[in-house]
Design a protein around this motif. Structure first.
Motif, mmCIF file in Angstrom:
data_model
loop_
_atom_site.group_PDB
_atom_site.id
_atom_site.type_symbol
_atom_site.label_atom_id
_atom_site.label_comp_id
_atom_site.label_asym_id
_atom_site.label_seq_id
_atom_site.Cartn_x
_atom_site.Cartn_y
_atom_site.Cartn_z
ATOM 1 N N LEU A 49 16.671 32.018 21.630
ATOM 2 C CA LEU A 49 18.106 32.262 21.725
ATOM 3 C C LEU A 49 18.662 32.998 20.515
ATOM 4 O O LEU A 49 19.706 33.625 20.594
ATOM 5 C CB LEU A 49 18.846 30.924 21.885
ATOM 6 N N GLY A 50 17.991 32.891 19.399
ATOM 7 C CA GLY A 50 18.452 33.526 18.176
ATOM 8 C C GLY A 50 17.915 32.801 16.963
ATOM 9 O O GLY A 50 17.238 31.779 17.078
ATOM 10 N N CYS A 51 18.227 33.350 15.803
ATOM 11 C CA CYS A 51 17.749 32.759 14.558
ATOM 12 C C CYS A 51 18.791 32.960 13.469
ATOM 13 O O CYS A 51 19.354 34.047 13.327
ATOM 14 C CB CYS A 51 16.430 33.398 14.138
ATOM 15 N N PHE A 52 19.045 31.906 12.713
ATOM 16 C CA PHE A 52 19.954 31.951 11.568
ATOM 17 C C PHE A 52 19.184 31.455 10.351
ATOM 18 O O PHE A 52 18.540 30.400 10.405
ATOM 19 C CB PHE A 52 21.170 31.043 11.804
ATOM 20 N N LEU A 53 19.261 32.207 9.268
ATOM 21 C CA LEU A 53 18.633 31.803 8.010
ATOM 22 C C LEU A 53 19.674 31.811 6.899
ATOM 23 O O LEU A 53 20.533 32.693 6.848
ATOM 24 C CB LEU A 53 17.506 32.765 7.624
ATOM 25 N N CYS A 54 19.583 30.819 6.016
ATOM 26 C CA CYS A 54 20.416 30.816 4.819
ATOM 27 C C CYS A 54 19.590 30.304 3.645
ATOM 28 O O CYS A 54 18.561 29.665 3.825
ATOM 29 C CB CYS A 54 21.685 29.973 5.000
ATOM 30 N N GLN A 55 20.078 30.601 2.468
ATOM 31 C CA GLN A 55 19.406 30.113 1.273
ATOM 32 C C GLN A 55 19.592 28.615 1.149
ATOM 33 O O GLN A 55 20.568 28.040 1.650
ATOM 34 C CB GLN A 55 19.985 30.779 0.026
ATOM 35 N N GLY A 56 18.653 27.997 0.484
ATOM 36 C CA GLY A 56 18.740 26.585 0.165
ATOM 37 C C GLY A 56 18.110 26.343 -1.191
ATOM 38 O O GLY A 56 17.285 27.140 -1.658
ATOM 39 N N LYS A 57 18.526 25.251 -1.803
ATOM 40 C CA LYS A 57 17.963 24.882 -3.099
ATOM 41 C C LYS A 57 16.441 24.848 -3.014
ATOM 42 O O LYS A 57 15.879 24.356 -2.046
ATOM 43 C CB LYS A 57 18.468 23.503 -3.526
ATOM 44 N N ILE A 58 15.799 25.341 -4.033
ATOM 45 C CA ILE A 58 14.343 25.344 -4.101
ATOM 46 C C ILE A 58 13.889 24.040 -4.731
ATOM 47 O O ILE A 58 14.474 23.576 -5.718
ATOM 48 C CB ILE A 58 13.852 26.563 -4.908
ATOM 49 N N ASP A 59 12.874 23.456 -4.150
ATOM 50 C CA ASP A 59 12.315 22.217 -4.675
ATOM 51 C C ASP A 59 11.999 22.410 -6.164
ATOM 52 O O ASP A 59 11.291 23.346 -6.537
ATOM 53 C CB ASP A 59 11.038 21.885 -3.893
ATOM 54 N N PRO A 60 12.545 21.550 -7.031
ATOM 55 C CA PRO A 60 12.309 21.696 -8.481
ATOM 56 C C PRO A 60 10.825 21.729 -8.849
ATOM 57 O O PRO A 60 10.441 22.416 -9.799
ATOM 58 C CB PRO A 60 12.996 20.473 -9.089
ATOM 59 N N GLU A 61 9.997 21.039 -8.100
ATOM 60 C CA GLU A 61 8.561 21.064 -8.370
ATOM 61 C C GLU A 61 7.991 22.470 -8.172
ATOM 62 O O GLU A 61 7.150 22.926 -8.940
ATOM 63 C CB GLU A 61 7.821 20.062 -7.489
ATOM 64 N N LEU A 62 8.466 23.160 -7.151
ATOM 65 C CA LEU A 62 8.015 24.524 -6.908
ATOM 66 C C LEU A 62 8.473 25.450 -8.037
ATOM 67 O O LEU A 62 7.698 26.293 -8.512
ATOM 68 C CB LEU A 62 8.541 25.024 -5.562
ATOM 69 N N THR A 63 9.686 25.269 -8.500
ATOM 70 C CA THR A 63 10.174 26.056 -9.639
ATOM 71 C C THR A 63 9.283 25.836 -10.855
ATOM 72 O O THR A 63 8.901 26.789 -11.541
ATOM 73 C CB THR A 63 11.639 25.691 -9.958
ATOM 74 N N ARG A 64 8.927 24.572 -11.116
ATOM 75 C CA ARG A 64 8.036 24.270 -12.251
ATOM 76 C C ARG A 64 6.676 24.958 -12.084
ATOM 77 O O ARG A 64 6.099 25.465 -13.042
ATOM 78 C CB ARG A 64 7.862 22.763 -12.411
ATOM 79 N N GLN A 65 6.165 24.969 -10.853
ATOM 80 C CA GLN A 65 4.881 25.627 -10.609
ATOM 81 C C GLN A 65 4.965 27.117 -10.945
ATOM 82 O O GLN A 65 4.062 27.664 -11.578
ATOM 83 C CB GLN A 65 4.445 25.430 -9.165
ATOM 84 N N PHE A 66 6.053 27.783 -10.514
ATOM 85 C CA PHE A 66 6.232 29.197 -10.829
ATOM 86 C C PHE A 66 6.313 29.402 -12.339
ATOM 87 O O PHE A 66 5.765 30.362 -12.871
ATOM 88 C CB PHE A 66 7.496 29.755 -10.170
ATOM 89 N N GLU A 67 7.021 28.515 -13.027
ATOM 90 C CA GLU A 67 7.179 28.640 -14.475
ATOM 91 C C GLU A 67 5.854 28.483 -15.212
ATOM 92 O O GLU A 67 5.671 29.031 -16.296
ATOM 93 C CB GLU A 67 8.189 27.614 -14.988
ATOM 94 N N ASN A 68 4.916 27.740 -14.624
ATOM 95 C CA ASN A 68 3.633 27.496 -15.274
ATOM 96 C C ASN A 68 2.564 28.531 -14.940
ATOM 97 O O ASN A 68 1.454 28.460 -15.458
ATOM 98 C CB ASN A 68 3.128 26.095 -14.913
ATOM 99 N N LEU A 69 2.895 29.492 -14.090
ATOM 100 C CA LEU A 69 1.922 30.530 -13.754
ATOM 101 C C LEU A 69 1.816 31.533 -14.898
ATOM 102 O O LEU A 69 2.798 31.777 -15.609
ATOM 103 C CB LEU A 69 2.345 31.252 -12.469
ATOM 104 N N PRO A 70 0.647 32.137 -15.061
ATOM 105 C CA PRO A 70 0.511 33.161 -16.099
ATOM 106 C C PRO A 70 1.409 34.357 -15.772
ATOM 107 O O PRO A 70 1.662 34.655 -14.601
ATOM 108 C CB PRO A 70 -0.972 33.547 -16.056
ATOM 109 N N PRO A 71 1.896 35.048 -16.792
ATOM 110 C CA PRO A 71 2.848 36.152 -16.589
ATOM 111 C C PRO A 71 2.355 37.249 -15.643
ATOM 112 O O PRO A 71 3.152 37.907 -14.992
ATOM 113 C CB PRO A 71 3.067 36.720 -17.987
ATOM 114 N N ASP A 72 1.028 37.441 -15.553
ATOM 115 C CA ASP A 72 0.512 38.506 -14.687
ATOM 116 C C ASP A 72 0.319 38.056 -13.236
ATOM 117 O O ASP A 72 -0.065 38.854 -12.382
ATOM 118 C CB ASP A 72 -0.804 39.054 -15.260
#
Length: 178
Positions: free
Chosen positions: A113-136
């Motif tokens: 019938l259709g699709c609606f997408l919106c932004q939502g808060k990102i799980d803080p654990e996922l943010t921490r994982q991104f922060e701990n990745l090497p810069p490259d």
């Protein structure tokens, strides 16, 4: 499951990890009045009993989360609308890819019938994982990703709820007209 007295009411079934998708689904349900039931997909509602189904999902690795995916895969011959939350901007290439995948999955055995997408808060654990990745690393936290995470933390908001309700009204209108 919250009930209603309207026998032609549809179903809003959602999966939510951090509460974003539950909040959007609840806003749509509240606006629907007696035209909808609402349930978590964990409750395993019988979607076949309803003239239309709105499925709420959160985006995990570029597609629907596992619980929503399992719920959708058991649907057959249903009229299905989608509401999803994701950390990316809803007008991004990533969001368009998510919507395309979601529509393909639903359309295997159902009418989309259709699709609606919106932004939502990102799980803080996922943010921490991104922060701990090497810069490259391709997903390492950089200024643009940090800005997106900060913006996502403001969502879903009242504007997102209104847009979701409007999108679902259109989807339901299509379901009833068919």
């Amino acid at each position: 499951m919250t009930s209603t007295s309207n026998m032609t009411a549809g179903l809003i079934a959602y999966s939510s990890k951090t509460g974003n998708t539950r909040r959007v689904a609840q806003a749509v349900f509240t606006a629907m009045g007696n035209r909808a039931y609402i349930a978590s997909v964990d409750d395993k509602p019988d979607a076949g009993r309803y003239p239309w189904v709105i499925v709420g999902f959160w985006v995990d690795r570029g597609t629907l989360d596992t619980k929503a995916l399992e719920f959708i895969r058991q649907l057959d011959g249903c009229k299905v609308g989608l509401i999803g939350t994701l950390g990316a901007y809803p007008d991004s290439d990533h969001a368009r890819d998510v919507e395309k995948r979601a529509r393909e999955i639903v359309s295997e055995k159902n009418e989309v019938l259709g699709c609606f997408l919106c932004q939502g808060k990102i799980d803080p654990e996922l943010t921490r994982q991104f922060e701990n990745l090497p810069p490259d690393h391709p997903h390492a936290m950089d200024d643009a990703r940090r800005e997106r995470h900060l913006e996502a933390a403001k969502h879903p908001n009242e504007e997102d709820f209104r847009a979701a309700v409007a999108a679902c009204e259109t989807m339901i209108g299509a379901a009833v007209a068919i």
